[in-house]
Design an enzyme around this catalytic site. Sequence first.
Site, PDB file in Angstrom:
ATOM      1  N   ASN A 524       6.985  41.060 -60.179  1.00 24.90           N
ATOM      2  CA  ASN A 524       7.867  42.048 -60.808  1.00 24.90           C
ATOM      3  C   ASN A 524       9.190  42.171 -60.074  1.00 24.90           C
ATOM      4  O   ASN A 524      10.256  42.244 -60.675  1.00 24.90           O
ATOM      5  CB  ASN A 524       7.173  43.418 -60.858  1.00 24.90           C
ATOM      6  CG  ASN A 524       6.240  43.541 -62.051  1.00 24.90           C
ATOM      7  OD1 ASN A 524       6.403  42.849 -63.048  1.00 24.90           O
ATOM      8  ND2 ASN A 524       5.265  44.407 -61.957  1.00 24.90           N
ATOM      9  N   ARG A 548     -16.727  33.628 -73.374  1.00 19.81           N
ATOM     10  CA  ARG A 548     -17.229  33.424 -74.734  1.00 19.81           C
ATOM     11  C   ARG A 548     -16.780  34.553 -75.651  1.00 19.81           C
ATOM     12  O   ARG A 548     -16.375  35.614 -75.198  1.00 19.81           O
ATOM     13  CB  ARG A 548     -18.762  33.369 -74.699  1.00 19.81           C
ATOM     14  CG  ARG A 548     -19.311  32.236 -73.849  1.00 19.81           C
ATOM     15  CD  ARG A 548     -20.794  32.411 -73.608  1.00 19.81           C
ATOM     16  NE  ARG A 548     -21.073  33.664 -72.921  1.00 19.81           N
ATOM     17  CZ  ARG A 548     -22.262  34.013 -72.449  1.00 19.81           C
ATOM     18  NH1 ARG A 548     -23.284  33.205 -72.618  1.00 19.81           N
ATOM     19  NH2 ARG A 548     -22.434  35.162 -71.839  1.00 19.81           N
ATOM     20  N   GLU A 559      -2.560  45.713 -63.479  1.00 22.72           N
ATOM     21  CA  GLU A 559      -2.723  44.257 -63.420  1.00 22.72           C
ATOM     22  C   GLU A 559      -4.185  43.878 -63.214  1.00 22.72           C
ATOM     23  O   GLU A 559      -4.492  42.810 -62.703  1.00 22.72           O
ATOM     24  CB  GLU A 559      -1.854  43.675 -62.289  1.00 22.72           C
ATOM     25  CG  GLU A 559      -2.234  44.101 -60.887  1.00 22.72           C
ATOM     26  CD  GLU A 559      -1.405  45.296 -60.396  1.00 22.72           C
ATOM     27  OE1 GLU A 559      -1.260  45.413 -59.175  1.00 22.72           O
ATOM     28  OE2 GLU A 559      -0.933  46.094 -61.216  1.00 22.72           O
TER      29      GLU A 559
END
Length: 706
Positions: A524, A548, A559
């Site tokens: 950032n 899956r 984050e």
Amino acid sequence: MAARTHHPRQQTGAIALAAALLLTPLLASAQAEGSGMYQRILDIRDLSRFVPEKALTQLQALQARAEQEPPATRAELLNQLSVAYLRSGQLDAALNAAEQLISYGRAQQDDAMLAKGLLAKSYVQFEKADARTAYQLAAEAEKIAAKTSNLALRSQVEITMSQVYAEQGDFPKALSKLQQALDTAKLATEDPVMLFGALNTLVQLYTQMKEYDKADSVLQELLALAEQLHSPGRMATAKTTEYGLAIDMKQYKRAIQAQQLALDLMRKLGSERMMGLALGNLSDAYLKLLDYPRAAQYAAESLRSTLKSGDRSMESTARGNLAQAYLGMGRITEGKREYEQALARYEQENNKPLLQAALREYGEALERVGDMAGAVSAYHRERTISDQLFERGRQQAVLELQEKYETEKKQRQIELLSRDNQLKGTELDNKRLQQRVWWLLALVTALGAMIVGMLYRRVRHANAQLEVKNLELKAQSVRDPLTGLYNRRHFQDFMRALPLCDQRDAEVVGALFLLDVDHFKHINDSYGHAAGDAVLKMLAEHLREALRETDMIVRWGGEEFLAYLPAVSRHGIDDVARRILRSIAAQTVEYQGHSITVQVSVGYAPFPLAPDGTPLPWERVVNLVDMALYLAKAHGRHRAYGVRGFANFEHTSLEAIEQDLERAWRAGFVDLSVVLGDAPDAVPPSPNELNNVVHIKHAHKNSHAT
């Protein structure tokens, strides 16, 4: 936490920087309109930039006479009062003066006064850590200022908007807006201070963009203009900007020389606040050179100066630099004490973004000196702040969506009411026509039926659209708007409804994985928040590919991502962690000509976990996984730590394990798996760590339970 001049917050905010540097008069003709008092206010303008307390005293002394002055003079006094209060740290008084200027501008129907008041208010809101409101006010001020002929004011708002775009990571827009500000400032020849402010901001913007050659070229123009202005304060400002550029270019000797010259000028001016900033910058430079004694010396001087001036933000920076110097010299206790005092200051200001950044730096500093327990504790505190900021942002997004929905709903209701009124009017006309022309009754009746039918179909269509909007709102309430993944609330609802059962002997189990992006703050800071968003979207996409369709993937925090696998082979859990590490590390994000590499750290565990035969609630399993994640962070990053089970549980307790997972691991109460990433910086665990794992699994292979 170093006091860099090009860092927005350490200059009381990028927007506040414009307030401090530019301070433009409201009207070009105001000098002629007012008495000598207007010129006196403008003379105080520069004093406010460098010694705001003295400027404030002089401005307050002029207030009693202001009522007899022309409107432009009275407005400029309010403007300079707001700025002086802001520079002195009196935010409420600064906001009150800005509000008075806004009201006065509206009463006078003067766009220049109104724009100036909105701009002054935006600077105060930014200093109060309300960046969203500050940006909105600055944008409104720009629209109003564009309608005036005041070139200096227009240049100021253009510089401010450039800084807004830069803080949002949109450098192309920031550069375009700043070039526009430069062109406007060159036309405003009566006020060369505007050109100085625009050039100074351009050097800082090029530095943020890593365009060092261009930044250096503009810097030479800035230094030449400072010489022409014969202003020691402007020259000190330019030299401080040169320090920021040199630090970014890792030219530490040049940075120290520039800042030392600026410090000498600030001492002659008697500007205690700017001296505190300069001393903090010198401390930062020596920290980068690993000269901890000198760094501590300058940090201590900076702290004394900031305590004298009352600059609370700079006090936190000075204490942070002093703490890093102490830690570097091995004075751990003193270093931690100074860091905690710096954090306490941010907590008093309720500035959560800066508190989060400071906690992350604290954790990294403790990690460097080997205090892993302290580092994990700091990371946990930072995680809590991150969750709070993320939840606040999510709630704001939902509120905005609901507001948009309600607006559209009201508009539809108005349209339906209008159509209903039209229908009633048509029916009234039909009755009148029925009295006059009876032979048209059949035709009118048919026409009325047709209109009713059309309205009925439109109402049905509107109801169908309303149902679609309801479905969209429901989807938004369970999905993260940036990544499209499930949000935390949906996961919590799902887990509360999930039945728990003991799966100790099962070959197929569930599993929880918690991921955190390594060095996300650096991404950032280096490329902007838009680049960070691109990284998060890439992670979401590749997690879908690595896992899956039946697996639930959740954006857990800023984050952080969480994945719940309902069915996986007990012996394949480590392979899933390895697949996640490799899948993410194999990707790069292309952003504005930069290739950004991304790695993650992972904590994981089978689910449910049942240390004593009773399955743990999912919240406690997530907490254990979170602790495993921070062990992965503290032991080098780009790796995964998995809680496989427990041993000798009758000699300990879950509370003791949760208090210090690493100690419980080393004592043989917890069975951990360690999966390393493939990147070069993935350092394997120490021999003692590996021996612990092998010993635990061998000695208690039949006693642990999951």
